[in-house]
Design a protein around this motif. Structure first.
Motif, PDB file in Angstrom:
ATOM      1  N   TYR A 309       0.847  -1.190   0.000  1.00 57.85           N
ATOM      2  CA  TYR A 309       0.000   0.000   0.000  1.00 57.85           C
ATOM      3  C   TYR A 309       0.883   1.241   0.000  1.00 57.85           C
ATOM      4  N   ASN A 310       0.386   2.294  -0.590  1.00 57.80           N
ATOM      5  CA  ASN A 310       1.039   3.596  -0.478  1.00 57.80           C
ATOM      6  C   ASN A 310       0.555   4.252   0.820  1.00 57.80           C
ATOM      7  N   PRO A 311       1.411   4.387   1.832  1.00 55.52           N
ATOM      8  CA  PRO A 311       0.954   4.920   3.126  1.00 55.52           C
ATOM      9  C   PRO A 311       0.382   6.324   3.041  1.00 55.52           C
ATOM     10  N   PHE A 312       0.773   7.081   2.028  1.00 49.09           N
ATOM     11  CA  PHE A 312       0.268   8.449   1.894  1.00 49.09           C
ATOM     12  C   PHE A 312      -1.183   8.484   1.417  1.00 49.09           C
ATOM     13  N   THR A 313      -1.656   7.357   0.899  1.00 47.83           N
ATOM     14  CA  THR A 313      -3.089   7.253   0.584  1.00 47.83           C
ATOM     15  C   THR A 313      -3.793   6.320   1.564  1.00 47.83           C
ATOM     16  N   GLN A 314      -3.096   5.260   1.981  1.00 49.97           N
ATOM     17  CA  GLN A 314      -3.687   4.283   2.893  1.00 49.97           C
ATOM     18  C   GLN A 314      -4.078   4.901   4.230  1.00 49.97           C
ATOM     19  N   ILE A 315      -3.144   5.630   4.861  1.00 53.53           N
ATOM     20  CA  ILE A 315      -3.387   6.150   6.214  1.00 53.53           C
ATOM     21  C   ILE A 315      -4.468   7.221   6.239  1.00 53.53           C
ATOM     22  N   PRO A 316      -4.441   8.231   5.357  1.00 49.19           N
ATOM     23  CA  PRO A 316      -5.552   9.211   5.364  1.00 49.19           C
ATOM     24  C   PRO A 316      -6.903   8.558   5.086  1.00 49.19           C
ATOM     25  N   THR A 317      -6.922   7.581   4.185  1.00 47.10           N
ATOM     26  CA  THR A 317      -8.191   6.900   3.872  1.00 47.10           C
ATOM     27  C   THR A 317      -8.732   6.183   5.103  1.00 47.10           C
ATOM     28  N   ALA A 318      -7.858   5.434   5.776  1.00 43.50           N
ATOM     29  CA  ALA A 318      -8.290   4.652   6.939  1.00 43.50           C
ATOM     30  C   ALA A 318      -8.697   5.557   8.102  1.00 43.50           C
ATOM     31  N   ALA A 340     -12.232   4.982  -4.812  1.00 41.06           N
ATOM     32  CA  ALA A 340     -11.893   5.943  -5.870  1.00 41.06           C
ATOM     33  C   ALA A 340     -12.433   7.307  -5.467  1.00 41.06           C
ATOM     34  N   PHE A 341     -11.540   8.214  -5.090  1.00 38.89           N
ATOM     35  CA  PHE A 341     -11.938   9.518  -4.570  1.00 38.89           C
ATOM     36  C   PHE A 341     -11.556  10.626  -5.539  1.00 38.89           C
ATOM     37  N   SER A 342     -12.381  11.643  -5.570  1.00 41.81           N
ATOM     38  CA  SER A 342     -12.025  12.839  -6.334  1.00 41.81           C
ATOM     39  C   SER A 342     -10.922  13.573  -5.583  1.00 41.81           C
ATOM     40  N   ASN A 343     -10.250  14.495  -6.263  1.00 44.31           N
ATOM     41  CA  ASN A 343      -9.197  15.284  -5.613  1.00 44.31           C
ATOM     42  C   ASN A 343      -9.746  16.043  -4.414  1.00 44.31           C
ATOM     43  N   ARG A 344     -10.956  16.539  -4.554  1.00 39.49           N
ATOM     44  CA  ARG A 344     -11.580  17.289  -3.462  1.00 39.49           C
ATOM     45  C   ARG A 344     -11.855  16.394  -2.261  1.00 39.49           C
ATOM     46  N   GLN A 345     -12.391  15.201  -2.530  1.00 41.43           N
ATOM     47  CA  GLN A 345     -12.671  14.254  -1.445  1.00 41.43           C
ATOM     48  C   GLN A 345     -11.386  13.854  -0.722  1.00 41.43           C
ATOM     49  N   PHE A 346     -10.355  13.528  -1.501  1.00 41.06           N
ATOM     50  CA  PHE A 346      -9.109  13.098  -0.879  1.00 41.06           C
ATOM     51  C   PHE A 346      -8.457  14.238  -0.101  1.00 41.06           C
ATOM     52  N   PHE A 347      -8.546  15.451  -0.600  1.00 40.68           N
ATOM     53  CA  PHE A 347      -8.012  16.606   0.116  1.00 40.68           C
ATOM     54  C   PHE A 347      -8.701  16.741   1.467  1.00 40.68           C
ATOM     55  N   PHE A 348     -10.013  16.557   1.493  1.00 38.94           N
ATOM     56  CA  PHE A 348     -10.773  16.626   2.740  1.00 38.94           C
ATOM     57  C   PHE A 348     -10.314  15.532   3.710  1.00 38.94           C
ATOM     58  N   MET A 349     -10.055  14.327   3.191  1.00 47.43           N
ATOM     59  CA  MET A 349      -9.583  13.220   4.028  1.00 47.43           C
ATOM     60  C   MET A 349      -8.205  13.520   4.611  1.00 47.43           C
ATOM     61  N   VAL A 350      -7.342  14.127   3.799  1.00 44.27           N
ATOM     62  CA  VAL A 350      -6.005  14.502   4.268  1.00 44.27           C
ATOM     63  C   VAL A 350      -6.108  15.550   5.369  1.00 44.27           C
ATOM     64  N   ILE A 351      -7.019  16.506   5.215  1.00 43.29           N
ATOM     65  CA  ILE A 351      -7.211  17.553   6.230  1.00 43.29           C
ATOM     66  C   ILE A 351      -7.653  16.946   7.555  1.00 43.29           C
ATOM     67  N   ILE A 352      -8.606  16.010   7.497  1.00 41.63           N
ATOM     68  CA  ILE A 352      -9.077  15.345   8.722  1.00 41.63           C
ATOM     69  C   ILE A 352      -7.942  14.588   9.403  1.00 41.63           C
ATOM     70  N   THR A 353      -7.174  13.860   8.609  1.00 38.90           N
ATOM     71  CA  THR A 353      -6.054  13.085   9.165  1.00 38.90           C
ATOM     72  C   THR A 353      -4.984  14.005   9.740  1.00 38.90           C
ATOM     73  N   ALA A 354      -4.688  15.096   9.029  1.00 39.34           N
ATOM     74  CA  ALA A 354      -3.692  16.054   9.519  1.00 39.34           C
ATOM     75  C   ALA A 354      -4.158  16.707  10.815  1.00 39.34           C
ATOM     76  N   LEU A 355      -5.465  16.995  10.907  1.00 42.80           N
ATOM     77  CA  LEU A 355      -6.019  17.571  12.130  1.00 42.80           C
ATOM     78  C   LEU A 355      -5.857  16.606  13.296  1.00 42.80           C
ATOM     79  N   TYR A 356      -6.143  15.311  13.030  1.00 42.52           N
ATOM     80  CA  TYR A 356      -5.980  14.317  14.088  1.00 42.52           C
ATOM     81  C   TYR A 356      -4.529  14.251  14.558  1.00 42.52           C
ATOM     82  N   PHE A 357      -3.588  14.134  13.631  1.00 42.90           N
ATOM     83  CA  PHE A 357      -2.177  14.031  14.021  1.00 42.90           C
ATOM     84  C   PHE A 357      -1.680  15.341  14.631  1.00 42.90           C
TER      85      PHE A 357
END
Length: 615
Positions: A309-318, A340-357
């Motif tokens: 897995y690519n951790p840069f996509t796996q971890i934000p997704t999970a 399969a996420f749009s760029n906008r959806q994945f950006f939102f997921m990254v923001i949530i994960t970044a907020l958590y960390f």
């Protein structure tokens, strides 16, 4: 810590009225430091006298573990109404799942598992899961293959986890917080996969033993490392480890606790045995082939793609998916296939994960926020075995979040409790909690209906996982069982379109073509099945039968021999082989095959009858 005269005066005046958390907040000091100072100033003897005269005092303070534990009997006596309430919540939301059928992995893992009543078989062949099969064996030997009682085991384990969480939070904080946390944990629909699904209960079981081990560790520590409690903690952890290797994360949780509330170096000798036990479990997993067999199963049975897995996509997704399901549990499904996420959806997921960390790191760095670090890390640590880049787990599976979700529930509950104190409106607080608990309970009850049987589960999964090849394969099986062969073929074809190397779907499509009388298409798809999954002995067997029916004896013999080569312990394959020889007039070869079948299964009636006919 240094307290001013005004602070001391306020403490003295309000100690019996307010919790330590409330006092710390109002005089603007660190809660943990204040707890330690109170113990120092009051003295253990004075504090114990207060507790003995008024046991409910324990539930009025947010106390450090060095405060006197009243004993299990006294704790139960004081909290009987709340313990009964939690039991009522658990059985109230899961009562409608008890009559559900065996589902999905339950069929092969329980119904068709011929050793299910013998736990010692698994002690030899699958030791890392021994205690799960040990409980299965108890249920089977008392009640037989009744899904009611296998599922009841999960419900009782969940109740055990809920009550243990209640005790932990009562021990660490206060009664009100314990009720909030354990009530939400009791009814949250995210956990239905771990409770309602029998096979998912392995996560409920290991979580219970890990939580119990943590509670006993903390009680042993509070009582000057009382040996009985400490060894009971190690035993409980051992039972968790030999339920599943995923429980090996407990030492990291203990390390996080000691860092957040005490000093790691102070108790490192007591922590080391937990790491040793984890190491032993790891050796069994790798040396015993459990790891490699898991990888093989994912590739051959579930058609998981090889690689990493690519951790840069796996971890934000999970991380973002679990947090979303905790706060808004609408899209619950056995197959989280919509990756399969749009760029906008994945950006939102990254923001949530970044907020958590970001919150995790901030609470790590600031001493007065360390309690939040513990609970935020409590969410992450149990997910670590599933967040490795090795493809040995699904990116998202609801059962994976069972234990770790407690950390988020506690964190949010702590914030909610502080916010409710500022409002000073207890009726609004109670109403809010009632709405939350009721809403979650209703969602859980409705989710249980999705797990009623194979048909309801696959139809429910289709609503949330339309691109899951596994679910389209299951839907094809459902339509086939109900006699709708064209619709079944359509679903299998959709599964193949989504995953062109899906051997099982080719095999099932071939079965449908065979029922339709289209033997040429059946053989073509059986051969595709074998091409993508050489271990599908059923495809070899079915090709052999079709060829035999068409008089192609030599080819039929070749294919049945290949089936036997893949699955040499299946007596029915030897019966088919013997029948082919019998029809060619080679009675001696036929008898040899029938005797091989009887060596595996002495009660195989077909083999017995054929031998009688030969004689």
């Amino acid at each position: 810590m240094h307290l001013t005269k005004s602070q001391k005066k306020y403490i003295k005046k309000n100690l019996r009225k307010l919790t330590v958390s409330e006092i710390a907040e109002r005089i603007k000091v660190n809660e943990i430091d204040l707890q330690k100072q109170l113990e120092k100033d009051l003295g253990e003897e004075k504090l114990n006298k207060i507790i003995q005269k008024n046991p409910s005092f324990l539930n009025k303070v947010s106390r450090p573990l060095s405060f006197q534990w009243p004993g299990l009997k006294n704790f139960i006596k004081v909290n009987v109404p709340f313990l009964l309430l939690l039991a009522l919540l658990v059985f109230g939301v899961y009562a409608n799942c008890l009559k559900n059928e065996f589902l999905s992995d339950d069929i092969a893992g329980i119904m068709q598992e011929k050793h299910i009543g013998n736990p010692f078989y698994f002690l030899v062949h699958q030791p890392i899961n021994f205690f799960r099969y040990f409980f299965y064996a108890i249920v089977y030997n008392i009640f037989g293959l009744n899904p009611f009682f296998f599922r009841l085991l999960n419900v009782f384990l969940h109740l055990g986890s809920v009550l243990t969480v209640f005790m932990l939070i009562s021990l660490l904080y206060n009664l009100n917080l314990a009720i909030i946390v354990s009530s939400i944990f009791a009814v949250h629909p995210l956990f239905t996969e771990s409770v309602t699904w029998i096979s998912g209960g392995i996560h409920t079981q290991y979580a219970f033993f890990n939580l119990l081990a943590l509670l006993l560790y903390l009680l042993a520590k509070q009582q000057n490392w009382r040996k009985k409690l400490y060894f009971a903690s190690l035993i409980s952890f051992g039972m968790a480890l030999f339920t599943t290797e995923k429980s090996a994360i407990l030492p990291l949780i203990i390390i996080s606790y000691e860092f957040s509330f005490d000093k790691i170096s102070k108790n490192i000798k007591k922590i080391l045995p937990y790491f040793v036990l984890s190491g032993v479990a790891a050796m069994i997993v790798f040396a015993g082939g459990n790891f490699s067999s898991r990888v093989t199963a994912l590739h051959s049975q579930y058609y998981q793609e090889k690689g990493f897995y690519n951790p840069f996509t796996q971890i934000p997704t999970a991380i973002s998916s679990y947090l979303q399901l905790l706060f808004w549990p609408d899209k619950l499904t056995l197959y989280h296939s919509e990756m399969a996420f749009s760029n906008r959806q994945f950006f939102f997921m990254v923001i949530i994960t970044a907020l958590y960390f970001g919150l995790l790191i901030t609470s790590f760095l600031k001493r007065n926020l360390r309690q939040y670090f513990f609970w935020l890390s409590f969410f992450l640590i149990p997910l670590l075995p599933m967040l490795t880049p090795f493809k040995v787990a699904w990116i998202v599976a609801e059962r994976y979040a069972y234990l770790g979700s407690i950390g988020i529930i506690v964190t949010i509950s702590l914030i909610f409790q502080k916010f409710s104190r500022t409002l000073k409106n207890k009726y609004l607080t109670y109403a809010t909690l009632a709405v939350i608990i009721t809403s979650l309970s209703v969602r859980t009850i409705y989710r249980n209906k999705d797990w009623q049987n194979q048909d309801t589960l696959w139809i429910a999964a289709a609503r949330t996982s339309p691109s899951s090849p596994q679910n389209h394969n299951n839907l094809g099986d459902m339509y086939g069982r109900h006699g709708d062969l064209p619709k079944a073929a359509e679903e299998f074809q959709t599964a193949i379109k989504l995953k062109p190397d899906y051997g099982d779907a080719y095999h099932n499509l071939a079965n449908i073509y065979r029922l339709m009388g289209k033997n040429d298409l059946a053989i073509e798809n059986y051969q595709n099945a074998i091409r993508f999954n050489p271990n599908l002995w059923q495809s070899y067997q079915n090709i052999s039968v079709i060829l035999f029916e068409n008089g192609k004896i030599e080819q039929a013999t070749s294919y049945i021999n290949k089936a036997i080569e893949v699955n040499p312990n299946n007596p029915d394959l030897y019966v088919i082989s013997g029948y082919i020889f019998l029809n060619t007039g080679n009675k001696e070869a036929a008898k040899t095959e029938f005797l091989k079948a009887l060596q595996i299964d002495p009660n195989n009636q077909n083999a017995i009858n054929f031998i009688k006919n030969i004689q």
